[in-house]
Enzyme design. Structure first.
Site, mmCIF file in Angstrom:
data_model
loop_
_atom_site.group_PDB
_atom_site.id
_atom_site.type_symbol
_atom_site.label_atom_id
_atom_site.label_comp_id
_atom_site.label_asym_id
_atom_site.label_seq_id
_atom_site.Cartn_x
_atom_site.Cartn_y
_atom_site.Cartn_z
ATOM 1 N N ASP A 219 1.190 -1.479 0.012
ATOM 2 C CA ASP A 219 -0.034 0.025 0.135
ATOM 3 C C ASP A 219 1.016 1.325 0.261
ATOM 4 O O ASP A 219 2.186 1.623 1.102
ATOM 5 C CB ASP A 219 -0.572 0.161 1.729
ATOM 6 C CG ASP A 219 -2.137 0.870 0.568
ATOM 7 O OD1 ASP A 219 -2.829 0.589 0.574
ATOM 8 O OD2 ASP A 219 -1.991 1.866 2.147
ATOM 9 N N GLU A 282 1.598 -0.947 -4.988
ATOM 10 C CA GLU A 282 0.255 0.499 -5.288
ATOM 11 C C GLU A 282 1.661 1.184 -5.340
ATOM 12 O O GLU A 282 1.525 2.388 -4.120
ATOM 13 C CB GLU A 282 -0.690 0.396 -4.369
ATOM 14 C CG GLU A 282 -1.516 1.468 -4.390
ATOM 15 C CD GLU A 282 -1.749 1.654 -3.737
ATOM 16 O OE1 GLU A 282 -2.978 2.564 -4.161
ATOM 17 O OE2 GLU A 282 -1.278 2.035 -3.056
HETATM 18 C C1 NOJ Z 1 -4.330 2.735 -1.005
HETATM 19 C C2 NOJ Z 1 -6.055 1.992 -0.380
HETATM 20 O O1 NOJ Z 1 -6.436 1.107 -1.739
HETATM 21 C C3 NOJ Z 1 -7.028 2.773 -0.401
HETATM 22 O O2 NOJ Z 1 -8.145 1.955 -0.572
HETATM 23 C C4 NOJ Z 1 -6.508 3.581 1.285
HETATM 24 O O3 NOJ Z 1 -7.265 4.352 1.479
HETATM 25 C C5 NOJ Z 1 -4.900 4.170 0.991
HETATM 26 N N1 NOJ Z 1 -4.046 3.428 0.078
HETATM 27 C C6 NOJ Z 1 -4.618 4.234 1.871
HETATM 28 O O4 NOJ Z 1 -4.413 3.763 2.751
#
Ligand code: NOJ
Length: 562
Positions: A219, A282
């Protein structure tokens, strides 16, 4: 616990070709809250997922990615982790997780889990200790606490804005210090310069690797390191990248060079385990050459391709994104990835039905433009034949195999996304993409759970999309996905090479492993490629013609490929 035998079985069952499994894997995102509810509390859970493993295996995917199920106050649907080593009681127990993993492996599916290293929950033991300690204490050093500006420290330390709206700083009550949170105030950012933070997250990696997970979705992988001195930055720190020229992801909180050393360390850990464990970043980073730095040798294996997700429904634009992605990833020896939807973006069946198809609103409500559902689905069906024909690895978001649209008329009082609340509703938020799945048209929660409860309301239209309405029905979206996934495997499209062919305006045509792929993005008919039709997103009623907003795979020599 080391479950080597089951991992080996997973590799074998899927006919590994020698290359690492993740190079061409199709990975299905399960959003646990909304997949299947086993106990009737209206929130999906791990036993619910385990019960649906046969469904997932039959779909023909290689792996599932589970969004967070860790102990959490759920201020950001679990992306606010209070304990990285525990399952939240909402979702089950650690034993439930082990059972899920065992059964997935036995069914030939790999499992990757979410890792949320940029921030913890404010209910994590570390933050609780920090908030109760004095400025300058070792407890506070694991987070980003700073003195406020102004006479009494009444102003935040800098002008950074939260991705979810408002300031990125909250003040500790009765204190001159503030703490940084790039997301919600209940998600304090960790200080990744601190050795204890690094050691702890490495231990967390090992904890899940020891249990047998096949990898991690990392993440906010571009956010862990902040520029020294935390310099002011005027822009809004957006999650979903804007245009390249916008530079929204070039701020002092994003894509700092220091993140790469962290991932090289993680990679060394993963490589100590058998079974080709992997990581996917991500990282909302542009351009592709910057993104490719996350997947250099010795770092992660994959990075989500958000340029593809954000591309407009236009042949030239899509071709450009595909070419750039393949070139950038090839330059570092990594596979390209392809993704159209996830839990943070409006579902693509709806985005593609907007007047500007492929536009990316931050959520849709009843006051906004309502997508053309029929056209959006038609394009989504064509789009998946493009996605699954591309070399590399593809990500699917739960429900897209049913053609699910976004819930575009959800009332404000149901909305739970912190982005909605922090912007006073100005940003509609992501709830519309997170609605519990419909499995059976005729039950109160559409088969999501044993009772009528669902944590977000399902729109009436969802009954039409339920699994039991599509299962075994020729031409249904579910059967289209199953067939395309089967053919992708048979023809080894994920391992192939793409060769562009000449095409009419707004049509994309290429060959991959003897399969000719044509995607007609315009409204009018185009020429149907020669050869035998393997699969098409629409019925091909006029001989020699490919309808508008439709795609087809053909092959000249079916026999040699079985
Ligand atoms: C990316 C995640 O996919 C999202 O859902 C989240 O709110 C943010 N990162 C913060 O962790």
């Amino acid at each position: 616990m080391n479950n080597l035998p089951t991992q080996a079985a997973a590799a074998g069952a899927r006919g590994a070709t020698g290359a690492e499994w993740w190079r061409n894997a199709v990975i299905y995102q399960v959003y646990p809250r909304s997949f299947a509810d086993s106990d009737g509390d209206g929130i999906g859970d791990l036993p619910g997922i385990t019960a649906r493993i046969p469904y997932l295996a039959r779909l023909g995917i290689d792996a599932v990615w589970l969004s967070p199920f860790y102990r959490s106050p759920q201020a950001d649907a679990g992306y606010d982790v209070a304990d990285y080593r525990a399952v939240d009681p909402l979702f089950g127990t650690l034993e439930d997780f082990d059972r899920l993993l065992r059964q997935a492996h036995a069914a030939g599916l790999r499992v990757i889990v979410d890792l949320v290293p940029n921030h913890t929950s404010d209910e994590h033991a570390w933050f609780q200790a920090a908030a109760g300690s004095r400025p300058g204490s070792p407890e506070r050093a694991r987070y980003v606490f700073r003195d406020g500006r102004g006479k009494d420290g009444e102003q935040p330390p800098n002008n950074w804005k939260s991705v979810f709206g408002g300031s990125a700083w909250s003040r500790v009550p009765g204190d001159r210090q503030w703490y940084l949170h790039l997301f919600d105030r209940k998600q304090p950012d960790l200080d990744w310069e601190h050795p204890e933070v690094r050691a702890e997250l490495e231990a967390v990696l090992r904890f899940w690797l020891d249990r047998g997970v096949d990898g991690f979705r990392v993440d906010v992988a571009h956010g862990l390191i902040k520029a020294p001195g935390l310099p002011d930055w005027e822009r809004q720190a957006a999650m979903v990248g804007g245009d390249e020229a916008d530079g929204v992801n070039h701020g002092p909180m994003w894509d700092q060079d220091g993140v790469h050393e962290i991932y090289r360390g993680w990679r060394r850990i993963l490589d100590q385990y058998p079974g080709q464990r992997m990581m996917v970043a991500e990282a909302w980073v542009r351009p592709q050459s910057r993104l490719a730095r996350y997947v250099r040798a010795g770092e992660m294996q994959q990075a989500f391709n958000f340029d593809y997700l954000l591309a407009p429904w236009d042949a030239a634009a899509l071709r450009r994104v595909i070419e750039n992605s393949l070139a950038a990833m090839e330059a570092v020896g990594a596979p390209a990835t392809w993704v159209m939807s996830n839990h943070d973006t409006v579902r693509h069946a709806s985005r593609l039905g907007l007047r500007r198809p492929g536009a990316r609103p931050m959520g849709i409500d009843a006051a906004g433009e309502q997508p053309d559902e029929v056209l959006g689905l038609r394009r989504a069906r064509a789009a998946v034949l493009l996605t699954l024909a591309l070399p590399g690895s593809a990500y699917l978001y739960q429900g897209e195999e049913l053609g699910l649209p976004e819930h575009t008329t959800m009332a404000a009082h149901h909305r739970q996304d912190p982005a909605f609340h922090r912007t006073g509703g100005e940003e509609i938020g992501r709830d519309g993409s997170r609605v519990p799945l419909p499995w059976q048209a005729s039950t109160p929660s559409l088969g999501f759970g044993p009772g009528a409860r669902t944590w977000l309301p399902q729109p009436d239209s969802f009954a039409r999309y339920a699994v039991d309405q599509q299962d075994g029905v020729p031409g249904s979206t579910l059967e289209l996905y199953r067939e395309a996934l089967r053919l992708r495997r048979t023809y080894e499209l994920g391992q192939g090479r793409l060769r562009w062919q000449e095409a009419e305006p707004n049509v994309v045509v290429f060959d991959n492993e003897g399969v000719r792929v044509a995607v007609n993005l315009g409204p009018r008919e185009a020429a149907l490629p020669a050869g035998e039709v393997l699969v098409s997103s629409q019925p091909l009623d006029t001989p020699g013609r490919l309808p508008g907003n439709a795609a087809v795979w053909t092959v000249l020599d079916r026999v040699s490929k079985k």
